[in-house]
Design an enzyme around this catalytic site. Sequence first.
Site, PDB file in Angstrom:
ATOM      1  N   GLY A   1       0.844  -1.195   0.000  1.00  0.00           N
ATOM      2  CA  GLY A   1       0.000   0.000   0.000  1.00  0.00           C
ATOM      3  C   GLY A   1       0.872   1.235   0.000  1.00  0.00           C
TER       4      GLY A   1
ATOM      5  N   GLY B   1       0.646   4.353   0.951  1.00  0.00           N
ATOM      6  CA  GLY B   1       0.792   5.129   2.180  1.00  0.00           C
ATOM      7  C   GLY B   1       1.657   4.442   3.209  1.00  0.00           C
TER       8      GLY B   1
ATOM      9  N   CYS C   1      -8.613  -3.681  -4.564  1.00  0.00           N
ATOM     10  CA  CYS C   1      -7.350  -3.703  -3.821  1.00  0.00           C
ATOM     11  C   CYS C   1      -7.577  -3.217  -2.386  1.00  0.00           C
ATOM     12  CB  CYS C   1      -6.267  -2.901  -4.547  1.00  0.00           C
ATOM     13  SG  CYS C   1      -4.586  -3.311  -3.996  1.00  0.00           S
TER      14      CYS C   1
ATOM     15  N   ASP D   1      -1.613   4.376  -6.514  1.00  0.00           N
ATOM     16  CA  ASP D   1      -0.204   4.298  -6.143  1.00  0.00           C
ATOM     17  C   ASP D   1       0.535   5.526  -6.635  1.00  0.00           C
ATOM     18  OD1 ASP D   1       1.332   1.507  -5.136  1.00  0.00           O
ATOM     19  OD2 ASP D   1      -0.804   1.352  -5.538  1.00  0.00           O
TER      20      ASP D   1
END
Length: 324
Positions: free
Chosen positions: A23, A25, A135, A204
């Site tokens: 991920g 972040g 996702c 992303d």
Amino acid sequence: MGAMIVKEVYETAEKIKSMEIRGAGRIARAAAQALMIQAEKSKAKEPEELWNELKVASKILYNTRPTAVSLPNALRYVMHRVKAAYLGGADLETLRFTAINSAKEFIYNSEKAIERIGEIGAKRIEDGDIIMTHCHSKAAISVMKKAFEQGKNIKVIVTETRPKWQGKITAKELASYGIPVIYIVDSAARHYMKMTDKVVMGADSITANGAVINKIGTSLIALTAKEHRVWVMIAAETYKFHPATMLGQLVEIEMRDPTEVIPEEELRTWPKNIEVWNPAFDVTPPEYIDVIITERGIIPPYAAIDILKEEFGWALKYKEPWED
């Protein structure tokens, strides 16, 4: 004598590369934290020694995942400030403090950004909405969670997200908040789009023209949403905007190991003239996206260039802060 890099930097790099940390972040926050630990544990005796250690640590982290721009943007945030302090003649402890404080600041801002995105995005969710997501995106989840907390009666369709099954994580997290979830195979997205009111997904990377690079399958969902006239909302922090795309650089799409798709034992039995391709991401054109939700507000995709100029305009004038 080479730079002494702490084990946490190597461990973080390996976890990012293997997708144990996944991920955009979480990758960004992990990279910032690794630089913070390097600064905290460094045995450097001189400012130059610490500066060199941080540069080497940044390069190790930078080379892990080519597509997730959140990673280099996190490194830029910390190292740009450390470099300014170093060139300004900072002593060792001031340099150490700058690195630690900049990393903490990035992590705090990143976490606050997710909350703010949730607050802003939830305003676009209506009572009774059925939402499709793909996702596992903390920013996208924040939008749905906030809408549910506001008392809106929503239901979320979650795609499994092959081959790493991130949809399982999303489904369980949403369910833990009390949100009703429908879990489907990726190829059923078009079949269930006719009952979907909105699509909310993460990113992303976001390019200067407003294209979104996200988990493979995102563009197919956005395409079928456009076909069904369903709103597509991308939830993304501003540090996911890709500064190099302002200069025409193309975003590299990461190709991952075939054994993520077919187990190694089975793959050995397959005919040699079968290739298994496993791209981690795809590109969704801006015309398939209605809005991008950032912590600074909601923008149309074509306004991505404005965010990039404001946030990262300085990056165009210099080489990377960890480059010699």
